[in-house]
Design an enzyme around this catalytic site. Structure first.
Site, mmCIF file in Angstrom:
data_model
loop_
_atom_site.group_PDB
_atom_site.id
_atom_site.type_symbol
_atom_site.label_atom_id
_atom_site.label_comp_id
_atom_site.label_asym_id
_atom_site.label_seq_id
_atom_site.Cartn_x
_atom_site.Cartn_y
_atom_site.Cartn_z
ATOM 1 N N GLU A 1 7.978 2.691 -5.634
ATOM 2 C CA GLU A 1 8.039 2.152 -4.269
ATOM 3 C C GLU A 1 8.175 3.295 -3.264
ATOM 4 O O GLU A 1 8.705 4.365 -3.592
ATOM 5 C CB GLU A 1 9.233 1.185 -4.185
ATOM 6 C CG GLU A 1 9.539 0.616 -2.828
ATOM 7 C CD GLU A 1 8.451 -0.281 -2.240
ATOM 8 O OE1 GLU A 1 7.288 0.173 -2.148
ATOM 9 O OE2 GLU A 1 8.768 -1.410 -1.851
ATOM 10 N N ASP A 2 7.690 3.065 -2.048
ATOM 11 C CA ASP A 2 7.786 4.091 -1.008
ATOM 12 C C ASP A 2 9.212 4.268 -0.490
ATOM 13 O O ASP A 2 9.730 5.374 -0.420
ATOM 14 C CB ASP A 2 6.816 3.779 0.154
ATOM 15 C CG ASP A 2 6.893 2.331 0.648
ATOM 16 O OD1 ASP A 2 7.826 1.596 0.266
ATOM 17 O OD2 ASP A 2 6.002 1.928 1.421
ATOM 18 N N PHE B 1 13.060 4.895 11.499
ATOM 19 C CA PHE B 1 11.780 4.344 11.063
ATOM 20 C C PHE B 1 10.866 5.486 10.634
ATOM 21 O O PHE B 1 10.548 6.389 11.413
ATOM 22 C CB PHE B 1 11.108 3.491 12.138
ATOM 23 C CG PHE B 1 9.972 2.694 11.571
ATOM 24 C CD1 PHE B 1 10.210 1.502 10.895
ATOM 25 C CD2 PHE B 1 8.664 3.156 11.658
ATOM 26 C CE1 PHE B 1 9.167 0.781 10.323
ATOM 27 C CE2 PHE B 1 7.611 2.444 11.084
ATOM 28 C CZ PHE B 1 7.870 1.257 10.428
ATOM 29 N N LYS C 1 0.820 -1.192 0.000
ATOM 30 C CA LYS C 1 0.000 0.000 0.000
ATOM 31 C C LYS C 1 0.862 1.253 0.000
ATOM 32 O O LYS C 1 0.403 2.337 -0.371
ATOM 33 C CB LYS C 1 -0.882 0.045 1.273
ATOM 34 C CG LYS C 1 -1.849 -1.083 1.451
ATOM 35 C CD LYS C 1 -2.604 -0.853 2.798
ATOM 36 C CE LYS C 1 -3.419 -2.055 3.189
ATOM 37 N NZ LYS C 1 -3.947 -1.896 4.565
ATOM 38 N N GLY C 2 2.081 1.125 0.488
ATOM 39 C CA GLY C 2 2.910 2.271 0.868
ATOM 40 C C GLY C 2 3.141 3.316 -0.199
ATOM 41 O O GLY C 2 3.343 4.485 0.108
ATOM 42 N N ASP D 1 3.467 3.533 6.838
ATOM 43 C CA ASP D 1 2.682 3.326 8.057
ATOM 44 C C ASP D 1 3.515 2.802 9.222
ATOM 45 O O ASP D 1 4.615 2.279 9.044
ATOM 46 C CB ASP D 1 1.588 2.294 7.794
ATOM 47 C CG ASP D 1 2.161 0.879 7.693
ATOM 48 O OD1 ASP D 1 3.090 0.683 6.883
ATOM 49 O OD2 ASP D 1 1.703 -0.011 8.433
ATOM 50 N N ARG E 1 -0.273 6.716 7.585
ATOM 51 C CA ARG E 1 -0.007 6.737 6.135
ATOM 52 C C ARG E 1 -0.375 8.085 5.522
ATOM 53 O O ARG E 1 0.241 8.512 4.554
ATOM 54 C CB ARG E 1 -0.832 5.666 5.417
ATOM 55 C CG ARG E 1 -0.369 4.241 5.637
ATOM 56 C CD ARG E 1 -1.057 3.314 4.630
ATOM 57 N NE ARG E 1 -0.952 1.908 4.996
ATOM 58 C CZ ARG E 1 0.090 1.131 4.732
ATOM 59 N NH1 ARG E 1 1.144 1.615 4.111
ATOM 60 N NH2 ARG E 1 0.101 -0.138 5.089
ATOM 61 N N LYS F 1 17.070 4.093 2.201
ATOM 62 C CA LYS F 1 17.983 3.925 3.348
ATOM 63 C C LYS F 1 19.162 3.084 2.877
ATOM 64 O O LYS F 1 19.216 1.874 3.135
ATOM 65 C CB LYS F 1 17.272 3.175 4.473
ATOM 66 C CG LYS F 1 16.117 3.886 5.110
ATOM 67 C CD LYS F 1 15.743 3.127 6.378
ATOM 68 C CE LYS F 1 14.277 3.198 6.657
ATOM 69 N NZ LYS F 1 13.874 2.373 7.809
ATOM 70 N N ASP G 1 14.882 -0.427 1.847
ATOM 71 C CA ASP G 1 15.576 -0.715 3.097
ATOM 72 C C ASP G 1 16.619 -1.802 2.807
ATOM 73 O O ASP G 1 17.707 -1.505 2.312
ATOM 74 C CB ASP G 1 14.514 -1.135 4.130
ATOM 75 C CG ASP G 1 15.055 -1.309 5.526
ATOM 76 O OD1 ASP G 1 16.076 -0.715 5.871
ATOM 77 O OD2 ASP G 1 14.446 -2.070 6.308
HETATM 78 P P1 5GP Z 1 13.094 -3.982 1.943
HETATM 79 O O1 5GP Z 1 12.584 -5.193 1.239
HETATM 80 O O2 5GP Z 1 13.887 -3.051 1.075
HETATM 81 O O3 5GP Z 1 13.832 -4.342 3.217
HETATM 82 O O4 5GP Z 1 11.849 -3.228 2.523
HETATM 83 C C1 5GP Z 1 11.069 -2.458 1.788
HETATM 84 C C2 5GP Z 1 9.716 -2.316 2.456
HETATM 85 O O5 5GP Z 1 9.829 -2.265 3.882
HETATM 86 C C3 5GP Z 1 9.096 -1.006 2.068
HETATM 87 O O6 5GP Z 1 8.271 -1.158 0.952
HETATM 88 C C4 5GP Z 1 8.289 -0.659 3.293
HETATM 89 O O7 5GP Z 1 7.024 -1.256 3.191
HETATM 90 C C5 5GP Z 1 9.009 -1.286 4.432
HETATM 91 N N1 5GP Z 1 9.861 -0.320 5.153
HETATM 92 C C6 5GP Z 1 11.202 -0.204 5.134
HETATM 93 N N2 5GP Z 1 11.630 0.800 5.901
HETATM 94 C C7 5GP Z 1 10.524 1.375 6.417
HETATM 95 C C8 5GP Z 1 10.301 2.504 7.284
HETATM 96 O O8 5GP Z 1 11.222 3.201 7.747
HETATM 97 N N3 5GP Z 1 9.017 2.788 7.568
HETATM 98 C C9 5GP Z 1 7.969 2.059 7.102
HETATM 99 N N4 5GP Z 1 6.751 2.432 7.445
HETATM 100 N N5 5GP Z 1 8.132 0.995 6.284
HETATM 101 C C10 5GP Z 1 9.400 0.661 5.949
HETATM 102 MG MG MG Z 2 6.266 -1.241 0.857
#
Ligand code: 5GP
Ligand code: MG
Length: 187
Positions: free
Chosen positions: A104-105, A157, A42-43, A164, A170, A136, A108
């Site tokens: 993508e939002d 975070f 949803k992000g 969210d 959100r 990040k 990470d």
């Molecule tokens: P990755 O697969 O790169 O570790 O994670 C990506 C997903 O993790 C993002 O689409 C998001 O949904 C969630 N995510 C990563 N960091 C954050 C953060 O700081 N805040 C929130 N709300 N979601 C995060």
């Molecule tokens: Mg996401």
């Protein structure tokens, strides 16, 4: 401002300004191409909404819109590394021969986008690029670089602009860091 918020990292105005610049780069790079913008639910919904309207304003109103779902985080704010991809009912051939721009939002560990890019490539897309609102970089577990990034941020975070914490915050119209005591300090 909600009590769980530690600080605002990017205001509504700063986001709008940056999103307009991203839209200009995207419109320039995709000139004359048939583009389908695919948002990660949803992000990404707020960033996608702002970005696609900026793209239309910048002269590319013909882009099409699809969504995918990728779930790697449960109620806890930790990535499992196990990402599931859901095409939200689109038929398998939907992106074959198309230029796909994944929206993508936040990036990470990099696991979600690595999986998603692989899944879209496997659908026979002509090209796959990624635009992420936030990155990040210091948290990567796998090698992954987005083609367009709104802002690079340190390890905090984040909530707001679609992001969210347990499904709340959100809709905040800015990007903010959550107080570590609100989420237990681990993510
Ligand atoms: P990755 O697969 O790169 O570790 O994670 C990506 C997903 O993790 C993002 O689409 C998001 O949904 C969630 N995510 C990563 N960091 C954050 C953060 O700081 N805040 C929130 N709300 N979601 C995060
Ligand atoms: Mg996401």
């Amino acid at each position: 401002m909600p009590a769980d918020i530690q600080e605002v990292l990017f205001t509504q105005e700063e986001m709008a300004h940056r999103i307009m610049a991203l839209a200009r780069s995207i419109v320039r790079d995709y000139a004359g191409k048939d583009v389908v913008v695919v948002g990660v639910l949803k992000g990404a919904f707020i960033f996608m909404s702002d970005l696609t309207r900026a793209i239309a304003e910048e002269g590319m109103p013909s882009v099409q819109i699809d969504f995918v779902r990728a779930a790697s985080y449960g109620a806890a704010s930790v990535s499992s590394g196990n990402v599931s991809v859901d095409m939200c009912g689109e038929p398998e051939g939907r992106w074959a021969g198309r230029h796909v721009l994944l929206v993508e939002d936040i990036i990470d560990s990099g696991n979600t986008l690595k999986r998603l890019v692989g899944a879209v490539e496997a659908c026979g897309a002509e090209s796959v690029r990624v635009v992420a609102m936030l990155d990040k970089k210091g948290r990567r577990q796998v090698n992954f670089e987005a083609d367009y990034v709104g802002f690079e941020i340190p390890d905090q975070f984040i909530v707001g602009m679609g992001l969210d914490f347990n499904e709340t915050y959100r809709c905040l119209p800015y990007v903010a860091a959550l107080k570590p005591e609100a989420y237990g300090g681990k993510h």
